[in-house]
Design a protein around this motif. Sequence first.
Motif, PDB file in Angstrom:
ATOM      1  N   UNK A  46     -19.255-111.503  53.176  1.00 28.21           N
ATOM      2  CA  UNK A  46     -18.377-110.985  52.079  1.00 28.21           C
ATOM      3  C   UNK A  46     -17.344-109.454  52.660  1.00 28.21           C
ATOM      4  N   UNK A  47     -16.213-109.729  52.469  1.00 31.37           N
ATOM      5  CA  UNK A  47     -15.332-108.080  52.917  1.00 31.37           C
ATOM      6  C   UNK A  47     -14.912-107.581  51.361  1.00 31.37           C
ATOM      7  N   UNK A  48     -15.712-106.429  51.333  1.00 27.28           N
ATOM      8  CA  UNK A  48     -15.749-105.235  50.626  1.00 27.28           C
ATOM      9  C   UNK A  48     -14.527-104.648  50.074  1.00 27.28           C
ATOM     10  N   UNK A  49     -13.399-104.218  49.445  1.00 25.25           N
ATOM     11  CA  UNK A  49     -12.118-103.052  50.112  1.00 25.25           C
ATOM     12  C   UNK A  49     -12.133-102.382  48.713  1.00 25.25           C
ATOM     13  N   UNK A  71      -5.398 -99.506  38.377  1.00 20.47           N
ATOM     14  CA  UNK A  71      -5.866-101.171  38.174  1.00 20.47           C
ATOM     15  C   UNK A  71      -4.119-101.043  37.946  1.00 20.47           C
ATOM     16  N   UNK A  72      -3.939-100.470  36.836  1.00 17.36           N
ATOM     17  CA  UNK A  72      -2.480-101.178  36.592  1.00 17.36           C
ATOM     18  C   UNK A  72      -1.455-101.439  37.719  1.00 17.36           C
ATOM     19  N   UNK A  73      -1.404-101.239  38.670  1.00 20.59           N
ATOM     20  CA  UNK A  73      -1.122-100.865  40.497  1.00 20.59           C
ATOM     21  C   UNK A  73      -1.213-102.168  41.408  1.00 20.59           C
ATOM     22  N   UNK A  74      -2.048-103.344  41.061  1.00 19.21           N
ATOM     23  CA  UNK A  74      -2.474-103.876  41.758  1.00 19.21           C
ATOM     24  C   UNK A  74      -2.643-105.228  40.599  1.00 19.21           C
ATOM     25  N   UNK A 127     -12.015-106.656  45.721  1.00 19.42           N
ATOM     26  CA  UNK A 127     -11.019-105.861  45.412  1.00 19.42           C
ATOM     27  C   UNK A 127     -11.713-104.812  44.742  1.00 19.42           C
ATOM     28  N   UNK A 128     -11.650-103.654  44.938  1.00 19.25           N
ATOM     29  CA  UNK A 128     -12.619-102.370  43.708  1.00 19.25           C
ATOM     30  C   UNK A 128     -11.559-101.625  43.613  1.00 19.25           C
ATOM     31  N   UNK A 129     -10.592-101.162  42.028  1.00 18.82           N
ATOM     32  CA  UNK A 129     -10.537-100.249  42.000  1.00 18.82           C
ATOM     33  C   UNK A 129     -10.613 -99.219  42.133  1.00 18.82           C
ATOM     34  N   UNK A 130      -9.669 -97.469  42.377  1.00 16.51           N
ATOM     35  CA  UNK A 130      -9.962 -96.036  42.595  1.00 16.51           C
ATOM     36  C   UNK A 130     -10.655 -96.148  40.964  1.00 16.51           C
TER      37      UNK A 130
END
Length: 203
Positions: free
Chosen positions: A153-156, A162-165, A190-193
Amino acid sequence: MNKWLRGWSIFIFSIGGIVILLIFGAGFSLFNYKASLIPDEKEEEKVISQAEQYIQEKYPTMKYEISHVLYDSDDQYPDFEYAAMILNTETQKTFKVYENKNTKQIEDDITIQEEAKFIEQLRPKVHSYITKKFGEPESISFTPTYHTRGTPTLNIRLNNRKEEVNEEMFQSFIDYLQHELNVEHTYVNFLYDNETEGWSTEF
């Protein structure tokens, strides 16, 4: 007076008995601790025999030596208590062969070593890509196969909102992993701020 002496004598004997029990208990514990540090010769012979048979079946052309048996007296390794330390005399690389305590299967840690090395090589490249495309990430974590017992697993976690990706940006990163870094199989998240949702996929 006799009652006082009798009471005092009982007290002294009680204290003495407690002290003797404490000393005996401490000595017994120390003896057991020292005994636990001494490997069992039969277990050592067993793991050597298992390793020889395992290597003959899995790596029939390998030239090797068994240098010694590793005894995990302080529980550093979750998968084994005894492991045969193998030296590949052609590559001069060492690896372990052991009976997995959980699966009861004989296995080696060559794949584990290779995956750990691959992740260390991967880490700075992933960080560089993410920083260039999305900005400095909050965190990047790799969980290898030997920890998940399944899919690596790769978690980033990004510092982006959200709207920037978008999906295209996420897919471009997946393509980079597959075609540039030659990652064959992993779960990417991918998790957002400050968000619990994000983009995720497995390939």
